[in-house]
Design a protein around this motif. Structure first.
Motif, PDB file in Angstrom:
ATOM      1  N   UNK A  95    -116.640 -11.614  16.032  1.00 55.48           N
ATOM      2  CA  UNK A  95    -117.839 -12.251  16.576  1.00 55.48           C
ATOM      3  C   UNK A  95    -118.623 -11.233  17.409  1.00 55.48           C
ATOM      4  N   UNK A  96    -119.936 -11.432  17.557  1.00 52.11           N
ATOM      5  CA  UNK A  96    -120.738 -10.482  18.327  1.00 52.11           C
ATOM      6  C   UNK A  96    -120.392 -10.485  19.815  1.00 52.11           C
ATOM      7  N   UNK A  97    -120.727  -9.425  20.474  1.00 45.30           N
ATOM      8  CA  UNK A  97    -120.561  -9.329  21.921  1.00 45.30           C
ATOM      9  C   UNK A  97    -119.182  -8.885  22.344  1.00 45.30           C
ATOM     10  N   UNK A 122    -119.654  -8.891  10.830  1.00 48.29           N
ATOM     11  CA  UNK A 122    -120.575  -9.262   9.755  1.00 48.29           C
ATOM     12  C   UNK A 122    -121.990  -9.332  10.308  1.00 48.29           C
ATOM     13  N   UNK A 123    -122.910  -8.949   9.483  1.00 47.77           N
ATOM     14  CA  UNK A 123    -124.308  -9.016   9.874  1.00 47.77           C
ATOM     15  C   UNK A 123    -125.072  -9.794   8.805  1.00 47.77           C
ATOM     16  N   UNK A 185    -123.305  -5.041   4.185  1.00 48.29           N
ATOM     17  CA  UNK A 185    -123.499  -6.153   5.106  1.00 48.29           C
ATOM     18  C   UNK A 185    -122.461  -6.224   6.213  1.00 48.29           C
ATOM     19  N   UNK A 186    -121.490  -5.328   6.189  1.00 48.41           N
ATOM     20  CA  UNK A 186    -120.478  -5.347   7.237  1.00 48.41           C
ATOM     21  C   UNK A 186    -120.304  -3.949   7.789  1.00 48.41           C
ATOM     22  N   UNK A 187    -119.762  -3.905   8.990  1.00 42.16           N
ATOM     23  CA  UNK A 187    -119.500  -2.612   9.611  1.00 42.16           C
ATOM     24  C   UNK A 187    -118.093  -2.644  10.186  1.00 42.16           C
ATOM     25  N   UNK A 188    -117.289  -1.641   9.862  1.00 36.02           N
ATOM     26  CA  UNK A 188    -115.942  -1.535  10.375  1.00 36.02           C
ATOM     27  C   UNK A 188    -116.002  -1.198  11.865  1.00 36.02           C
ATOM     28  N   UNK A 189    -115.255  -1.939  12.676  1.00 34.92           N
ATOM     29  CA  UNK A 189    -115.345  -1.736  14.116  1.00 34.92           C
ATOM     30  C   UNK A 189    -114.058  -1.272  14.768  1.00 34.92           C
TER      31      UNK A 189
END
Length: 190
Positions: A95-97, A122-123, A185-189
């Motif tokens: 989730x964001x943040x 996910x974006x 559409x996704x970024x590995x974090x």
């Protein structure tokens, strides 16, 4: 009402999946137990296999539990998957943040320590993230393995995106995106 993005007859059913395929368990988290008339989201873990350009939905774990209940399910599922299938990579929507970062860190250090685990942010809109899944399904390239999860999955699919839940679709879409190697559409974090 039909959501218009998926049709039930797009999905062939099979008893099993190709054992030489690449597996991944993708989790979409929620952490609220169902109460009376309240209809909260589900925590969903979709086990998806990719083999020769086709995807098999092997298993779906789906619960409405407290955060501790969710952690226990995810930990138990990782152990069960390892026994049944060997090393299964685990991915989880972040989730964001800062709250999302904390959750992923907690799972990496406490719940899934030693596992092949990563958080994925996910974006974009959920409908856009589901389009590759829908395209593959329409081409009859998504097969559902027979199991107790079939009815609930098909109900959610045919109602998407106007239905009240999209958790299974989010988990399957995440797995398909990650297994296909698409990072659009996704970024590995983590």
């Amino acid at each position: 009402a039909d959501g218009g993005m998926f049709a039930a007859d797009w999905f062939p059913f099979e008893k099993s999946f190709p054992k030489e395929g690449k597996l991944m368990r993708f989790w979409d988290l929620a952490a609220t137990a169902a109460k009376d008339a309240y209809d909260p989201d589900w925590t969903v873990g979709a086990l998806v296999c990719l083999h020769e350009g086709r995807w098999w939905i092997v298993d779906i774990k789906r619960v409405r539990e407290s955060p501790l209940g969710v952690e226990r399910l995810i930990e138990l599922t990782a152990k069960t998957d390892a026994v049944e299938y060997g090393n299964v990579p685990i991915r989880m929507e972040q989730e964001p943040g800062s709250g999302g970062k904390i959750v992923i860190d907690q799972y990496a250090r406490r719940v899934l320590a030693g596992e092949d685990f990563k958080g994925i942010r996910s974006t974009g809109k959920k409908v856009d993230r589901a389009r590759p899944f829908a395209s593959a399904a329409e081409a009859r390239n998504v097969i559902i393995c027979r199991g107790e999860f079939n009815k609930a999955l098909l109900q959610e699919l045919v109602l998407f995106p106007i239905g009240s839940h999209d958790d299974q679709i989010d988990a399957i879409s995440g797995a398909i995106t990650e297994l296909s190697g698409s990072k659009r559409r996704t970024r590995l974090l983590f």
